[in-house]
Design an enzyme around this catalytic site. Structure first.
Site, PDB file in Angstrom:
ATOM      1  N   HIS A  44       2.667  71.959  -2.711  1.00 55.25           N
ATOM      2  CA  HIS A  44       3.876  72.758  -2.859  1.00 55.25           C
ATOM      3  C   HIS A  44       4.450  73.165  -1.505  1.00 55.25           C
ATOM      4  O   HIS A  44       3.825  73.935  -0.766  1.00 55.25           O
ATOM      5  CB  HIS A  44       3.511  74.017  -3.677  1.00 55.25           C
ATOM      6  N   HIS A  86      13.666  75.783   0.922  1.00 56.94           N
ATOM      7  CA  HIS A  86      13.592  76.427  -0.397  1.00 56.94           C
ATOM      8  C   HIS A  86      14.801  77.307  -0.682  1.00 56.94           C
ATOM      9  O   HIS A  86      15.380  77.266  -1.765  1.00 56.94           O
ATOM     10  CB  HIS A  86      12.312  77.262  -0.514  1.00 56.94           C
ATOM     11  N   GLU A 153      12.869  68.560  -5.595  1.00 60.66           N
ATOM     12  CA  GLU A 153      13.616  69.499  -6.448  1.00 60.66           C
ATOM     13  C   GLU A 153      15.060  69.628  -5.981  1.00 60.66           C
ATOM     14  O   GLU A 153      15.315  69.920  -4.808  1.00 60.66           O
ATOM     15  CB  GLU A 153      12.942  70.882  -6.436  1.00 60.66           C
TER      16      GLU A 153
HETATM   17  O1  G3P Z   1       9.161  73.315  -8.068  1.00 59.73           O
HETATM   18  C1  G3P Z   1       8.112  73.995  -8.655  1.00 59.73           C
HETATM   19  C2  G3P Z   1       8.139  75.310  -8.040  1.00 59.73           C
HETATM   20  O2  G3P Z   1       8.205  75.047  -6.677  1.00 59.73           O
HETATM   21  C3  G3P Z   1       9.335  76.069  -8.488  1.00 59.73           C
HETATM   22  O3  G3P Z   1       9.448  77.213  -7.791  1.00 59.73           O
HETATM   23  O4  G3P Z   1      10.746  78.578  -6.295  1.00 59.73           O
HETATM   24  O5  G3P Z   1       8.715  77.442  -5.451  1.00 59.73           O
HETATM   25  O6  G3P Z   1      10.741  76.123  -5.932  1.00 59.73           O
HETATM   26  P1  G3P Z   1       9.944  77.318  -6.295  1.00 59.73           P
HETATM   27 CA    CA Z   2      10.109  73.816  -5.740  1.00 60.04          CA
END
Ligand code: G3P
Ligand code: CA
Length: 297
Positions: A44, A86, A153
């Site tokens: 992540h 992000h 994403e």
């Molecule tokens: O993409 C999965 C997770 O990363 C979603 O939350 O806010 O960390 O992008 P975020």
């Molecule tokens: Ca994400």
């Protein structure tokens, strides 16, 4: 191939099983965890528990620690470049301020995307993090190569008209839009159904994961699952909002389930026991250890 058959094949390819059976498919020696446990280890924002998120050292750490996929969030600059970040704003992870969409790539490249981490986490600080640059998606693909796995994403796509077209154009240029192995090279995820539907219309082959932001405990109906199945191969949601029954329901519909963002080993173990098919973690090394422990059980 009709859409349903295609989706089943894609799901099978991603979790590393043959389309017509639940036996492990061709061994993917680069990603043994996919075959051994069929649990995707999704780094992540990279190994972001150890290095500034969405920087090359973070992604490198994610890879070295056993991540099967590099997870990255996309924003778009004023001049239409896709960058890994992000937040919609520069403030938290750079020494800049304001909205990404108000700056050109050249301006964003002048920023320091690493020192904030050293300031907030002195116990994990490294001098080489100072002055790290924001990366474009293309630079990341060029750095890691087209044989790596990317879990991308589309963030705030409503703010960035044309983001999906640019993403597919780039993936196509690097031959990343096709299923060319036992596991898909790219998965695209979004909280925005509109963004995923748009991508699905442009290219039905790319596996999509619908992220869901549950405000309370997660519940899901068969009708909702049927709907998600029409365009997505999996769902992602906070691990804190789900229970075993929820996981069972999603899996019964042959959708993958990738909870985020799992940091502690006991949560990883519980989710694996419930039957998730992968998870997002800032600590891919911890998940690797858990997978090894559980395999020994
Ligand atoms: O993409 C999965 C997770 O990363 C979603 O939350 O806010 O960390 O992008 P975020
Ligand atoms: Ca994400």
């Amino acid at each position: 191939m009709n859409t349903l058959v295609k989706k089943v094949c894609l799901t099978a390819a991603i979790i590393g099983v043959g389309a017509s059976s639940v036996q492990p498919a061709l061994a993917d020696t680069r990603h043994p965890s996919m075959n051994d446990n069929k649990i995707l280890n999704i780094a992540h924002r990279g190994g972001s528990g150890y290095a500034p998120e969405h920087t090359l050292p973070s992604y490198e750490m994610g890879e070295e620690m056993g991540g099967d996929y590099i997870e990255l969030d996309l924003q778009m600059t004023k001049d239409g470049e896709l960058i890994a970040m992000h937040d919609e704003t520069l403030d938290r992870t750079t020494d800049g301020t304001g909205l990404v969409k108000d700056y050109t790539l050249k301006e964003i490249k002048e920023l320091d995307a690493g020192s904030w981490f050293n300031d907030i986490y002195p116990e994990k600080a490294k001098s080489e993090y100072d002055g790290l640059k924001v990366q474009t998606l293309e630079e990341i693909i060029q750095h890691f190569g087209k044989d790596k796995h990317y879990y991308i994403e589309t963030k705030s796509p409503e703010v960035y008209p044309g983001m999906e077209e640019k993403l597919l154009e780039l993936l196509d240029e690097y031959n990343l839009t096709r299923q060319n192995g036992p596991s898909s090279k790219v998965i695209i995820q979004s909280f925005s159904e509109a963004s995923l539907q748009k991508i699905h219309e442009m290219n039905e082959d790319i596996p999509l994961v619908q992220l869901i932001d549950y405000k309370t405990n997660a519940t899901i109906t068969n009708a909702q699952l049927d709907h998600y199945e029409e365009y997505a191969v999996g769902l992602g949601m906070s691990f804190k909002k789900i229970d075993e029954e929820y996981v069972d329901k999603v899996r019964a519909h042959d959708l993958m389930i990738h909870p985020y963002t799992v940091l502690e080993k006991e949560d990883m173990r519980r989710l694996i026991e419930w039957g998730v098919t992968g998870m997002f973690t800032n600590y891919p090394d911890r998940l690797q250890e858990v997978l090894k422990e559980m395999k020994r059980k």
